[in-house]
Write a protein that holds these residues in place. Structure first.
Motif, mmCIF file in Angstrom:
data_model
loop_
_atom_site.group_PDB
_atom_site.id
_atom_site.type_symbol
_atom_site.label_atom_id
_atom_site.label_comp_id
_atom_site.label_asym_id
_atom_site.label_seq_id
_atom_site.Cartn_x
_atom_site.Cartn_y
_atom_site.Cartn_z
ATOM 1 N N GLN A 1 0.839 -1.193 0.000
ATOM 2 C CA GLN A 1 0.000 0.000 0.000
ATOM 3 C C GLN A 1 0.873 1.242 0.000
ATOM 4 O OE1 GLN A 1 -2.370 0.688 3.547
ATOM 5 N NE2 GLN A 1 -1.040 -0.651 4.734
ATOM 6 N N TRP A 2 0.263 2.358 -0.406
ATOM 7 C CA TRP A 2 0.980 3.632 -0.487
ATOM 8 C C TRP A 2 0.563 4.475 0.712
ATOM 9 C CZ3 TRP A 2 4.800 4.542 -3.808
ATOM 10 C CH2 TRP A 2 5.304 5.838 -3.885
ATOM 11 N N THR A 3 1.534 4.835 1.525
ATOM 12 C CA THR A 3 1.299 5.688 2.680
ATOM 13 C C THR A 3 2.333 6.817 2.649
ATOM 14 O OG1 THR A 3 2.840 4.520 4.138
ATOM 15 C CG2 THR A 3 0.563 3.659 4.045
ATOM 16 N N PRO A 4 2.138 7.863 3.441
ATOM 17 C CA PRO A 4 3.162 8.906 3.498
ATOM 18 C C PRO A 4 4.522 8.362 3.932
ATOM 19 C CG PRO A 4 1.113 9.732 4.428
ATOM 20 C CD PRO A 4 0.921 8.250 4.178
ATOM 21 N N GLY A 5 4.531 7.392 4.834
ATOM 22 C CA GLY A 5 5.786 6.785 5.266
ATOM 23 C C GLY A 5 6.474 6.024 4.147
ATOM 24 N N VAL A 6 5.685 5.252 3.393
ATOM 25 C CA VAL A 6 6.232 4.515 2.250
ATOM 26 C C VAL A 6 6.796 5.495 1.232
ATOM 27 C CG1 VAL A 6 5.602 3.085 0.251
ATOM 28 C CG2 VAL A 6 4.795 2.461 2.535
ATOM 29 N N GLU A 7 6.037 6.538 0.950
ATOM 30 C CA GLU A 7 6.498 7.538 -0.025
ATOM 31 C C GLU A 7 7.818 8.171 0.419
ATOM 32 O OE1 GLU A 7 5.101 11.623 -2.274
ATOM 33 O OE2 GLU A 7 3.645 10.551 -1.027
ATOM 34 N N SER A 8 7.923 8.490 1.688
ATOM 35 C CA SER A 8 9.138 9.114 2.210
ATOM 36 C C SER A 8 10.356 8.191 2.059
ATOM 37 C CB SER A 8 8.929 9.491 3.681
ATOM 38 O OG SER A 8 10.101 10.040 4.217
ATOM 39 N N VAL A 9 10.180 6.932 2.429
ATOM 40 C CA VAL A 9 11.280 5.967 2.310
ATOM 41 C C VAL A 9 11.684 5.783 0.851
ATOM 42 C CG1 VAL A 9 11.907 3.528 2.600
ATOM 43 C CG2 VAL A 9 10.770 4.748 4.456
ATOM 44 N N LEU A 10 10.695 5.613 -0.022
ATOM 45 C CA LEU A 10 11.003 5.398 -1.436
ATOM 46 C C LEU A 10 11.630 6.641 -2.068
ATOM 47 C CD1 LEU A 10 8.005 3.255 -2.695
ATOM 48 C CD2 LEU A 10 10.257 2.525 -1.887
ATOM 49 N N ARG A 11 11.186 7.817 -1.663
ATOM 50 C CA ARG A 11 11.787 9.053 -2.171
ATOM 51 C C ARG A 11 13.295 9.071 -1.825
ATOM 52 N NH1 ARG A 11 9.542 13.361 -4.042
ATOM 53 N NH2 ARG A 11 7.459 12.723 -3.358
ATOM 54 N N GLY A 12 13.625 8.698 -0.603
ATOM 55 C CA GLY A 12 15.030 8.647 -0.190
ATOM 56 C C GLY A 12 15.820 7.596 -0.952
ATOM 57 N N LEU A 13 15.227 6.414 -1.136
ATOM 58 C CA LEU A 13 15.916 5.335 -1.856
ATOM 59 C C LEU A 13 16.163 5.691 -3.323
ATOM 60 C CD1 LEU A 13 14.043 2.230 -0.412
ATOM 61 C CD2 LEU A 13 16.486 2.746 -0.157
ATOM 62 N N VAL A 14 15.150 6.229 -3.988
ATOM 63 C CA VAL A 14 15.317 6.599 -5.398
ATOM 64 C C VAL A 14 16.350 7.714 -5.530
ATOM 65 C CG1 VAL A 14 14.171 7.572 -7.432
ATOM 66 C CG2 VAL A 14 13.044 5.772 -6.102
ATOM 67 N N GLY A 15 16.285 8.694 -4.626
ATOM 68 C CA GLY A 15 17.263 9.769 -4.640
ATOM 69 C C GLY A 15 18.680 9.247 -4.464
ATOM 70 N N SER A 16 18.860 8.331 -3.514
ATOM 71 C CA SER A 16 20.184 7.722 -3.309
ATOM 72 C C SER A 16 20.618 6.888 -4.498
ATOM 73 C CB SER A 16 20.172 6.833 -2.052
ATOM 74 O OG SER A 16 19.963 7.603 -0.911
ATOM 75 N N ALA A 17 19.677 6.188 -5.084
ATOM 76 C CA ALA A 17 20.007 5.291 -6.197
ATOM 77 C C ALA A 17 20.604 6.039 -7.378
ATOM 78 C CB ALA A 17 18.747 4.530 -6.647
ATOM 79 N N VAL A 18 20.205 7.281 -7.579
ATOM 80 C CA VAL A 18 20.699 8.060 -8.733
ATOM 81 C C VAL A 18 21.771 9.069 -8.351
ATOM 82 C CG1 VAL A 18 18.592 7.733 -10.079
ATOM 83 C CG2 VAL A 18 18.818 9.734 -8.587
ATOM 84 N N SER A 19 22.153 9.112 -7.091
ATOM 85 C CA SER A 19 23.159 10.101 -6.668
ATOM 86 C C SER A 19 24.567 9.697 -7.059
ATOM 87 C CB SER A 19 23.088 10.299 -5.157
ATOM 88 O OG SER A 19 23.463 9.111 -4.476
#
Length: 129
Positions: A111-129
């Motif tokens: 499911q999509w929650t604000p917590g999930v979104e926050s974690v995924l935002r950090g992971l995607v950001g790190s993945a492309v850094s």
């Protein structure tokens, strides 16, 4: 494998790989059953927002996002594709997620929650850094 072969043929014919990749990803998402479709759209919005430099494409029939060399960084696998009980968000080896001698490369997504979104935002950001 047949999906992958068709993807490669279509990519080879396209003159605008970003547009054709985006079209293929959105068509694939549209074919998903709910709630997978809703999760896939949220992932798509997040990835394209956080990492606009990644190129959308399908990869083995799944929505994926590749770097400028064409290597998949992150992908979404809907639960319906393999009759699984959860969707999977995965990262390939070109993602910059290294954290010591061991780190996760895929995540169950139900499911999509604000917590999930926050974690995924950090992971995607790190993945492309």
């Amino acid at each position: 494998m047949a999906s992958r072969a068709a993807e490669l043929r279509a990519q080879g014919r396209s003159t605008d790989k970003r547009a054709s990749g985006l079209k293929a990803v959105l068509e694939r998402i549209e074919k998903m059953d709910e709630p997978d479709r809703a999760l896939a759209l949220k992932v798509h919005e997040l990835v394209t927002g956080v990492a606009p430099q990644l190129m959308p494409k399908t990869w083995y029939g799944m929505p994926a996002y590749a770097n400028e060399q064409g290597k998949v960084v992150v992908f979404f696998q809907d639960a319906g594709k393999f009759k699984s009980r959860y969707c999977t968000l995965g990262f390939q080896d070109v993602a910059h997620l290294d954290d010591g001698p061991m780190w996760p490369t895929s995540f169950a997504l139900t499911q999509w929650t604000p917590g999930v979104e926050s974690v995924l935002r950090g992971l995607v950001g790190s993945a492309v850094s």
